[in-house]
Scaffold this active site. Structure first.
Site, PDB file in Angstrom:
ATOM      1  N   LYS A   1       0.835  -1.261   0.002  1.00 18.22           N
ATOM      2  CA  LYS A   1       0.005   0.073  -0.153  1.00 18.22           C
ATOM      3  C   LYS A   1       0.755   1.307   0.031  1.00 18.22           C
ATOM      4  O   LYS A   1       1.807   1.213   0.548  1.00 18.22           O
ATOM      5  CB  LYS A   1      -0.873   0.039   1.164  1.00 18.22           C
ATOM      6  CG  LYS A   1      -1.473   1.343   1.516  1.00 18.22           C
ATOM      7  CD  LYS A   1      -2.253   1.473   2.881  1.00 18.22           C
ATOM      8  CE  LYS A   1      -2.041   2.524   3.633  1.00 18.22           C
ATOM      9  NZ  LYS A   1      -2.514   2.981   4.806  1.00 18.22           N
TER      10      LYS A   1
ATOM     11  N   GLU B   1      -3.591   4.074  -3.316  1.00 16.23           N
ATOM     12  CA  GLU B   1      -4.576   4.712  -2.647  1.00 16.23           C
ATOM     13  C   GLU B   1      -4.313   6.469  -2.649  1.00 16.23           C
ATOM     14  O   GLU B   1      -3.500   6.983  -2.016  1.00 16.23           O
ATOM     15  CB  GLU B   1      -4.184   4.551  -1.089  1.00 16.23           C
ATOM     16  CG  GLU B   1      -5.058   5.083  -0.053  1.00 16.23           C
ATOM     17  CD  GLU B   1      -5.063   4.910   1.345  1.00 16.23           C
ATOM     18  OE1 GLU B   1      -4.063   4.174   1.646  1.00 16.23           O
ATOM     19  OE2 GLU B   1      -5.592   5.361   2.254  1.00 16.23           O
TER      20      GLU B   1
ATOM     21  N   LYS C   1      -7.657   1.959  -4.061  1.00 14.15           N
ATOM     22  CA  LYS C   1      -8.211   2.553  -2.537  1.00 14.15           C
ATOM     23  C   LYS C   1      -8.625   3.999  -2.476  1.00 14.15           C
ATOM     24  O   LYS C   1      -7.663   4.611  -1.921  1.00 14.15           O
ATOM     25  CB  LYS C   1      -7.247   1.804  -1.558  1.00 14.15           C
ATOM     26  CG  LYS C   1      -7.630   2.339   0.022  1.00 14.15           C
ATOM     27  CD  LYS C   1      -6.684   1.746   0.910  1.00 14.15           C
ATOM     28  CE  LYS C   1      -7.060   2.102   2.405  1.00 14.15           C
ATOM     29  NZ  LYS C   1      -6.770   1.391   3.393  1.00 14.15           N
TER      30      LYS C   1
ATOM     31  N   SER D   1     -11.804   4.463   5.178  1.00 13.76           N
ATOM     32  CA  SER D   1     -13.025   5.005   5.900  1.00 13.76           C
ATOM     33  C   SER D   1     -12.662   6.449   6.065  1.00 13.76           C
ATOM     34  O   SER D   1     -13.718   7.120   6.363  1.00 13.76           O
ATOM     35  CB  SER D   1     -13.475   4.231   7.299  1.00 13.76           C
ATOM     36  OG  SER D   1     -12.157   4.196   8.013  1.00 13.76           O
TER      37      SER D   1
ATOM     38  N   GLY E   1     -12.350   8.769   8.496  1.00 12.96           N
ATOM     39  CA  GLY E   1     -12.885   9.514   9.533  1.00 12.96           C
ATOM     40  C   GLY E   1     -14.417   9.468   9.562  1.00 12.96           C
ATOM     41  O   GLY E   1     -14.937  10.053  10.436  1.00 12.96           O
TER      42      GLY E   1
HETATM   43  P1  13P Z   1      -9.076   4.545   7.599  1.00  8.14           P
HETATM   44  O1  13P Z   1      -9.900   3.453   7.166  1.00  8.14           O
HETATM   45  O2  13P Z   1      -8.903   4.731   9.143  1.00  8.14           O
HETATM   46  O3  13P Z   1      -9.055   5.874   6.730  1.00  8.14           O
HETATM   47  O4  13P Z   1      -7.548   3.812   7.192  1.00  8.14           O
HETATM   48  C1  13P Z   1      -7.618   3.421   6.152  1.00  8.14           C
HETATM   49  C2  13P Z   1      -6.160   3.628   5.617  1.00  8.14           C
HETATM   50  O5  13P Z   1      -5.119   2.687   5.303  1.00  8.14           O
HETATM   51  C3  13P Z   1      -5.562   4.856   5.346  1.00  8.14           C
HETATM   52  O6  13P Z   1      -4.340   4.933   4.540  1.00  8.14           O
END
Ligand code: 13P
Length: 341
Positions: free
Chosen positions: A137, A178, A220, A262, A264
């Site tokens: 990631k 992401e 993501k 998610s 927040g």
């Molecule tokens: P959150 O779901 O808490 O946003 O975290 C996901 C994540 O991997 C952020 O990089």
């Protein structure tokens, strides 16, 4: 690169009814989470906490397709000496690894950040693969505010994401790409739509330019939501419809799956939004979760650092994992929330 194998892993990561546990908080971030429950952030406590999650057989074997680890965790062993990576594998889940090294200020763009960590990434990926990681990631952060994001910040981050993704595939590791547009701020949902659209277009263009095979990656993204401080909060249905509309116009069907962060949102909001999107149906890719906070807030609270609370922590984790597993099939209902197993 063996694309058929990368594709197989990517499909397994987004398999129906399952999603990804993002347990890759950096030492700084996990300290913040532990502070909130009154637990000291020692290496042992971090290990005990994550061991509790990975030994939650109910959650792990039924609803968690993969786990994103932080560098410290991938090298740690459970209390009985078993590598934590093995616990994940034994549960039938896939170990993954966060490989970015955080953000730095972007010169010339006040208030904006660029994600770093490309130097020596090829060598690091090789070691992670040997330890068992099959996906990785990298998170880019885009903030919305007065005069930002700039096209410069979007572009340098998209470029770095594609550089990372290409290096991962060369190392036979599936990249989770992401680009996170933050939900902090007072902007409305349409501003989030516009910025996320710009970001995703640039990201997919860079992935194309840098010859990343879309069949061997997972996206993501953030959902299209109102800023947290916006007085006008969009409904669950509006979030679902706008997010699906945007993704359909920006994400090629060759991508096996999309696993949301998610960001927040409350635990239940994150579940409700995912469920509403999957109820729309007729989508060319799988839509699932890759949640950090929305999967871990409840087990962290239930555990609170006490050995006698491990079973309660695991129950809380299994509940959220099951709710999100159902949402990934559009089968969640709010009434199920009350029945903690
Ligand atoms: P959150 O779901 O808490 O946003 O975290 C996901 C994540 O991997 C952020 O990089």
């Amino acid at each position: 690169m063996n694309l058929a194998d990368l594709n197989k892993i990517a499909l397994a990561m987004v398999t129906s009814g399952k999603g990804i546990l993002a347990a890759d908080e950096s030492s700084g971030t996990i300290k913040k989470r532990f502070d909130a429950i009154g637990v000291e952030s020692t290496e042992e406590n971090r290990r005990d906490y994550r061991e509790m999650l990975f030994r939650s057989t109910e959650a792990m074997s039924k609803y968690i397709s993969g786990v994103i680890l932080y560098d410290e965790t991938i090298w740690q062993n459970a209390k009985d000496g078993t590598p934590l990576v093995k616990l994940i594998e034994q549960a039938g889940s896939i170990p993954g690894i966060k490989v970015d090294e955080g953000t730095q200020a972007l010169p010339g763009c006040p208030g904006e950040l660029v994600t770093v960590g490309l130097d020596k990434l090829a060598e690091r990926l090789k070691k992670y693969y040997e330890r068992g990681a099959r996906f990785a990631k990298w998170r880019a952060v885009i903030d919305i505010g007065q005069g930002i994001p700039t096209t410069t910040a979007i572009h340098v981050n998209a470029h770095a994401l594609a550089r990372y993704a290409a290096l991962c595939q060369a190392a036979q590791i599936v990249p989770i790409v992401e680009p996170e547009v933050l939900m902090d701020g007072g902007h409305d949902i349409d501003r989030c739509y516009e910025v996320t659209q710009h970001v995703l277009r640039d990201v997919f263009n860079e992935l194309y330019v840098q010859r990343v095979a879309l069949e061997g990656m997972v996206l993501k993204p953030n959902m299209v939501v109102s800023g947290k401080k916006s007085p006008k909060q969009a409904s669950v249905q509006e979030v679902a419809e706008k997010t699906v509309r945007l993704l359909k116009s920006t994400v090629p069907a060759a991508v096996p799956g999309i696993a949301f962060l998610s960001g927040g949102q409350s635990d239940e909001e994150a579940t409700a939004h995912l469920d509403a999107m999957n109820r729309i149906g007729g989508l060319p890719w799988k839509l699932t979760f890759s949640y950090g906070r929305a999967l871990q807030a409840a087990p962290q609270k239930a555990w609170s650092g006490k050995a006698e609370n491990v079973a309660a922590g695991q129950r809380a984790f299994a509940h959220r994992a099951r709710m999100n597993g159902l949402a990934s099939k559009g089968e969640w209902e709010t009434g199920l929330e009350k029945k903690v197993a």
